[in-house]
Design an enzyme around this catalytic site. Structure first.
Site, PDB file in Angstrom:
ATOM      1  N   ASP A 132     -26.214   5.518   0.712  1.00 24.56           N
ATOM      2  CA  ASP A 132     -25.550   4.714   1.736  1.00 24.56           C
ATOM      3  C   ASP A 132     -26.447   4.379   2.913  1.00 24.56           C
ATOM      4  OD1 ASP A 132     -25.632   7.382   2.481  1.00 24.56           O
ATOM      5  OD2 ASP A 132     -23.483   7.669   2.427  1.00 24.56           O
ATOM      6  N   GLU A 182     -14.498   7.162   1.988  1.00 21.93           N
ATOM      7  CA  GLU A 182     -13.544   7.860   2.833  1.00 21.93           C
ATOM      8  C   GLU A 182     -12.203   8.044   2.116  1.00 21.93           C
ATOM      9  OE1 GLU A 182     -15.115   9.170   5.048  1.00 21.93           O
ATOM     10  OE2 GLU A 182     -15.755   7.923   6.712  1.00 21.93           O
ATOM     11  N   ASP A 228     -14.093  15.373   5.650  1.00 17.94           N
ATOM     12  CA  ASP A 228     -12.871  14.761   5.114  1.00 17.94           C
ATOM     13  C   ASP A 228     -12.923  14.632   3.586  1.00 17.94           C
ATOM     14  OD1 ASP A 228     -14.688  12.718   4.762  1.00 17.94           O
ATOM     15  OD2 ASP A 228     -13.645  11.245   6.007  1.00 17.94           O
ATOM     16  N   HIS A 237     -15.331  13.322   1.745  1.00 16.32           N
ATOM     17  CA  HIS A 237     -15.971  12.129   1.168  1.00 16.32           C
ATOM     18  C   HIS A 237     -17.287  12.461   0.451  1.00 16.32           C
ATOM     19  CE1 HIS A 237     -18.234  11.238   5.235  1.00 16.32           C
ATOM     20  NE2 HIS A 237     -19.005  11.968   4.455  1.00 16.32           N
TER      21      HIS A 237
HETATM   22  C1  F6R Z   1     -24.975  10.873   3.307  1.00 20.34           C
HETATM   23  C2  F6R Z   1     -23.672  10.953   2.647  1.00 20.34           C
HETATM   24  C3  F6R Z   1     -22.552  11.748   3.217  1.00 20.34           C
HETATM   25  C4  F6R Z   1     -22.975  13.164   3.608  1.00 20.34           C
HETATM   26  C5  F6R Z   1     -21.801  13.956   4.173  1.00 20.34           C
HETATM   27  C6  F6R Z   1     -22.217  15.327   4.646  1.00 20.34           C
HETATM   28  O1  F6R Z   1     -25.859  10.044   2.581  1.00 20.34           O
HETATM   29  O2  F6R Z   1     -23.527  10.344   1.629  1.00 20.34           O
HETATM   30  O3  F6R Z   1     -21.520  11.800   2.265  1.00 20.34           O
HETATM   31  O4  F6R Z   1     -23.484  13.805   2.485  1.00 20.34           O
HETATM   32  O5  F6R Z   1     -21.245  13.260   5.238  1.00 20.34           O
HETATM   33  O6  F6R Z   1     -23.098  15.212   5.713  1.00 20.34           O
HETATM   34  P1  F6R Z   1     -23.821  16.490   6.309  1.00 20.34           P
HETATM   35  O7  F6R Z   1     -24.760  16.980   5.263  1.00 20.34           O
HETATM   36  O8  F6R Z   1     -24.554  15.992   7.517  1.00 20.34           O
HETATM   37  O9  F6R Z   1     -22.757  17.476   6.634  1.00 20.34           O
END
Ligand code: F6R
Length: 288
Positions: A97, A173, A166, A168
């Site tokens: 992303d 989301e 959440d 995801h």
């Molecule tokens: C990032 C992504 C997100 C993160 C998730 C956890 O490329 O795809 O899904 O993996 O938000 O983020 P952290 O590791 O910062 O807790």
């Protein structure tokens, strides 16, 4: 005669379907949950899986994630590469992303993050690196192009994932279709709140939109490797592993994946009900 032909045709179709299902089910197993003592051990285990995959297939198509969780894993990969134990020269990468509106050189863009945390320190060929663009002119067209590039590369072999508070994966989301493809999405307030720490705590500076691989796109990776640490991830991890499959926790789609590995530290595992079994199954994993 027509009736006989019809029956034969239906039998043929059914046999074909059965054969494909059997072939598909051959590799199917439980979601593998690996519980490690701490963040470092989690990172080492994840890096080892990636290293093994690259050793096995030097031109591996590797899906990558940003965020704080995989940083330790990337450090391990950098170390191995510097020690001459890992060669990225033929590896092709696709990131999950990117924030919409941030140019590549913005220090909070995921393009910048990936170069800073991994690509600048390994012998990867820049031409093989794909991070979605946050400044495409026509997003619908761009998203289709990104999907086509993944296909052209032969599909993702191993997709690294984190999990949001959440639930995801990518920026898919709650409520996102579990069949979604790469698309432009609106971030939830929770994600904006979670990520403001990267924007000097300024919520207003966090982009509202992102481009993300869809859940359906992620599910097509041959293997998914999700890492999660800390107590903050205990709830989403328990929903991912033991909750119902629901678009409200997009990571739960991985329960339907034939080859998903979830590596967590003890804190992120603290709300799992079947910890003893996961540990037992890992210790007694088949070596044949
Ligand atoms: C990032 C992504 C997100 C993160 C998730 C956890 O490329 O795809 O899904 O993996 O938000 O983020 P952290 O590791 O910062 O807790």
């Amino acid at each position: 005669v027509l009736k006989t032909l019809k029956i034969e045709f239906v039998t043929l179709i059914m046999n074909h379907a059965l054969h494909s299902t059997k072939k598909y089910l051959k590799g199917v197993r439980l979601m593998q949950v690996i519980i490690k003592e701490n963040y470092d051990e989690m990172s080492k285990e994840a890096a080892q899986i990636i290293k093994d995959a690259i050793h096995l297939k030097p031109n591996l198509v590797l899906g990558l994630a940003t965020g704080s969780t995989p940083i330790g894993t990337y450090k391990e990969l950098i170390r191995s590469c510097k020690e001459g134990d890992l060669d990225f020269s033929k590896v092709v990468t696709f990131n999950l992303d990117e924030y919409v509106g941030l140019p590549q050189k913005h220090d909070q863009s995921y393009h910048y993050f990936m170069h800073d945390k991994l690509f600048n320190h390994i012998n990867i060929n820049e031409a093989n690196v794909h991070v979605p663009s946050g400044i495409a002119k026509d997003f619908a067209q761009y998203c289709q192009w990104y999907e086509d590039e993944i296909d052209k590369a032969g599909g993702i072999d191993l997709q690294v994932l984190g999990i949001g508070s959440d639930g995801h994966i990518g920026f898919n989301e709650p409520g996102t279709s579990l069949a979604s493809r790469t698309s432009l999405v609106t971030l939830t307030e929770e994600t904006i709140e979670d990520n403001k720490r990267f924007f000097a705590g300024d919520e207003a500076a966090v982009p509202r939109f992102a481009i993300t691989m869809g859940v359906g796109t992620i599910m097509e990776a041959k293997c998914c490797l999700l890492v999660a640490n800390s107590e903050k991830k205990a709830d989403p991890v328990s929903m991912l592993v033991e909750g119902p499959i629901t678009s409200q926790i997009t990571a739960s789609a991985l329960q339907m994946h034939p080859n998903a590995i979830v590596i967590v530290d003890e804190s992120a595992a603290s709300k799992l009900k079947r910890v003893d079994y996961y540990k037992w199954a890992y210790e007694n994993r088949p070596t044949f």
